[in-house]
Write a protein that holds these residues in place. Structure first.
Motif, PDB file in Angstrom:
ATOM      1  N   LEU A   1       0.829   8.413  33.094  1.00  0.00           N
ATOM      2  CA  LEU A   1       1.089   8.691  31.684  1.00  0.00           C
ATOM      3  C   LEU A   1       0.483   7.611  30.802  1.00  0.00           C
ATOM      4  N   LEU A   2       0.577   6.358  31.233  1.00  0.00           N
ATOM      5  CA  LEU A   2       0.013   5.258  30.454  1.00  0.00           C
ATOM      6  C   LEU A   2      -1.497   5.370  30.345  1.00  0.00           C
ATOM      7  N   LEU A   3      -2.162   5.703  31.461  1.00  0.00           N
ATOM      8  CA  LEU A   3      -3.609   5.873  31.429  1.00  0.00           C
ATOM      9  C   LEU A   3      -4.010   7.047  30.546  1.00  0.00           C
ATOM     10  N   TYR A   4      -3.281   8.148  30.667  1.00  0.00           N
ATOM     11  CA  TYR A   4      -3.586   9.330  29.853  1.00  0.00           C
ATOM     12  C   TYR A   4      -3.397   9.024  28.367  1.00  0.00           C
ATOM     13  N   THR A   5      -2.294   8.366  28.028  1.00  0.00           N
ATOM     14  CA  THR A   5      -2.015   8.014  26.634  1.00  0.00           C
ATOM     15  C   THR A   5      -3.102   7.109  26.078  1.00  0.00           C
ATOM     16  N   THR A   6      -3.530   6.139  26.866  1.00  0.00           N
ATOM     17  CA  THR A   6      -4.602   5.241  26.441  1.00  0.00           C
ATOM     18  C   THR A   6      -5.887   6.010  26.192  1.00  0.00           C
ATOM     19  N   GLY A   7      -6.173   6.997  27.038  1.00  0.00           N
ATOM     20  CA  GLY A   7      -7.367   7.804  26.848  1.00  0.00           C
ATOM     21  C   GLY A   7      -7.333   8.597  25.557  1.00  0.00           C
ATOM     22  N   VAL A   8      -6.205   9.229  25.256  1.00  0.00           N
ATOM     23  CA  VAL A   8      -6.084  10.000  24.015  1.00  0.00           C
ATOM     24  C   VAL A   8      -6.223   9.081  22.798  1.00  0.00           C
ATOM     25  N   ALA A   9      -5.569   7.924  22.847  1.00  0.00           N
ATOM     26  CA  ALA A   9      -5.652   6.974  21.740  1.00  0.00           C
ATOM     27  C   ALA A   9      -7.079   6.462  21.557  1.00  0.00           C
ATOM     28  N   CYS A  10      -7.778   6.210  22.656  1.00  0.00           N
ATOM     29  CA  CYS A  10      -9.171   5.761  22.572  1.00  0.00           C
ATOM     30  C   CYS A  10     -10.059   6.841  21.961  1.00  0.00           C
ATOM     31  N   ALA A  11      -9.787   8.095  22.278  1.00  0.00           N
ATOM     32  CA  ALA A  11     -10.550   9.194  21.673  1.00  0.00           C
ATOM     33  C   ALA A  11     -10.366   9.187  20.161  1.00  0.00           C
TER      34      ALA A  11
ATOM     35  N   LEU B   1      -9.022  11.089  27.373  1.00  0.00           N
ATOM     36  CA  LEU B   1     -10.145  10.867  26.463  1.00  0.00           C
ATOM     37  C   LEU B   1     -10.804  12.173  26.052  1.00  0.00           C
ATOM     38  N   LEU B   2     -10.915  13.114  26.984  1.00  0.00           N
ATOM     39  CA  LEU B   2     -11.630  14.361  26.716  1.00  0.00           C
ATOM     40  C   LEU B   2     -10.737  15.455  26.143  1.00  0.00           C
ATOM     41  N   HIS B   3      -9.431  15.379  26.412  1.00  0.00           N
ATOM     42  CA  HIS B   3      -8.546  16.484  26.035  1.00  0.00           C
ATOM     43  C   HIS B   3      -8.604  16.829  24.544  1.00  0.00           C
ATOM     44  N   PRO B   4      -8.422  15.879  23.623  1.00  0.00           N
ATOM     45  CA  PRO B   4      -8.466  16.265  22.210  1.00  0.00           C
ATOM     46  C   PRO B   4      -9.864  16.595  21.720  1.00  0.00           C
ATOM     47  N   LEU B   5     -10.903  16.053  22.370  1.00  0.00           N
ATOM     48  CA  LEU B   5     -12.270  16.266  21.917  1.00  0.00           C
ATOM     49  C   LEU B   5     -12.819  17.622  22.318  1.00  0.00           C
ATOM     50  N   THR B   6     -12.098  18.346  23.155  1.00  0.00           N
ATOM     51  CA  THR B   6     -12.543  19.677  23.574  1.00  0.00           C
ATOM     52  C   THR B   6     -11.701  20.779  22.943  1.00  0.00           C
ATOM     53  N   THR B   7     -10.867  20.423  21.966  1.00  0.00           N
ATOM     54  CA  THR B   7     -10.007  21.397  21.298  1.00  0.00           C
ATOM     55  C   THR B   7     -10.264  21.333  19.797  1.00  0.00           C
ATOM     56  N   LEU B   8     -10.722  22.441  19.210  1.00  0.00           N
ATOM     57  CA  LEU B   8     -11.097  22.437  17.799  1.00  0.00           C
ATOM     58  C   LEU B   8      -9.927  22.105  16.893  1.00  0.00           C
ATOM     59  N   SER B   9      -8.715  22.533  17.262  1.00  0.00           N
ATOM     60  CA  SER B   9      -7.555  22.263  16.411  1.00  0.00           C
ATOM     61  C   SER B   9      -7.234  20.781  16.339  1.00  0.00           C
TER      62      SER B   9
END
Length: 208
Positions: A148-158, A41-49
Motif C-alpha cells: 500500500l505504501l509503494l502504491y500510494t507513493t506511486g500515485v502521489a508521484c504521478a 504511478l500509471l493508474h491515474p494517468l490511464t484514466t481520463l476522469s
C-alpha cells in the motif's frame, strides 16, 4: 530415410489430459517490490476522469503565478497520498466522490477558461479538496502494508510529476502574448469535455 511412426492411441489420449491438468501461468515483475509503485504511478494517468482535471489543475496553478504553482507542488501530491490512504482505511464513499471528480473537470475547466486569479487560500483549498477526492478513488482495496505504501507513493508521484511539468511549462507559455489565450482555449475544451462526460454519466447506461 526413416519413416514417421504412427502415433499410438494412448499417446494421443495424453494430450487432453495434460491440458486439463495444466495450471494457468501468471506474468509478474521480476522485482515485485516495485510492482505496486509503478501500478500507482500509471493508474491515474490511464484514466481520463483523473488525468484531465490534473492537467487543468497544473495549468491553473501557472495562471495563479509562480507562488501558486510552487505551493501546488506540495499541496496536491500530499492530498492525493492522504486520499489514497483514507480510501484504504475508510472504504465505501467511492460512488459519491466519483461525481466530485467529474465536477472537478467542469469547475477547473471553467476557472482555466476564464483565467481567474483566485486568492491563495481558495486555490490551495481546491487543490487539496480535489487531491483528496482523486486520491480516494484511486485506491486498490487489496493492498496493505508495504504494498500500500509503494502504491500510494506511486500515485502521489504521478500527481507531482504532472502538475510540476505542466505548471513549469505553462508559466513560460503564459508570459507570451499568445500564451494566455492558448491556455484559456484549452480550458474551454476541458470544460466542454467535463460537461459531456457529466451528461453521459447522468443519461448513459452503466458501462457504456
Amino acid at each position: 530415410m526413416l519413416r514417421n511412426r504412427p502415433i499410438r492411441r494412448w499417446h494421443a489420449a495424453l494430450v487432453p489430459i495434460a491440458l486439463l491438468a495444466s495450471t494457468p501461468a501468471h506474468a509478474h515483475l521480476v522485482s515485485t517490490r516495485f510492482g505496486e509503485f509503478y501500478a500507482g504511478l500509471l493508474h491515474p494517468l490511464t484514466t481520463l476522469s483523473h488525468v484531465v482535471p490534473w492537467v487543468a489543475l497544473g495549468l491553473l496553478a501557472a495562471v495563479q503565478g509562480i507562488r501558486g504553482a510552487r505551493w501546488n507542488l506540495l499541496a496536491f501530491p500530499l492530498a492525493v497520498a492522504i486520499g489514497v490512504l483514507l480510501g484504504s482505511w475508510l472504504p465505501g464513499f467511492d460512488a459519491g466522490l466519483q461525481w466530485g471528480n467529474i465536477a472537478s473537470i467542469v469547475l477547473l475547466g471553467a476557472l482555466l477558461a476564464t483565467a481567474v486569479a483566485l486568492p491563495m487560500p481558495a486555490f490551495l483549498g481546491l487543490s487539496v479538496l480535489f487531491g483528496l477526492s482523486h486520491g480516494y478513488t484511486n485506491v486498490v482495496s487489496e493492498l496493505e502494508g508495504r504494498a500500500l505504501l509503494l502504491y500510494t507513493t506511486g500515485v502521489a508521484c504521478a500527481g507531482y510529476l504532472l502538475v510540476a511539468l505542466l505548471g513549469a511549462g505553462a508559466l513560460v507559455v503564459v508570459r507570451q502574448n499568445w500564451g494566455l489565450v492558448a491556455v484559456r482555449a484549452l480550458g474551454s475544451w476541458i470544460l466542454a469535455a467535463g460537461v459531456i462526460f457529466a451528461g453521459f454519466s447522468l443519461l448513459g447506461q452503466p458501462g457504456a
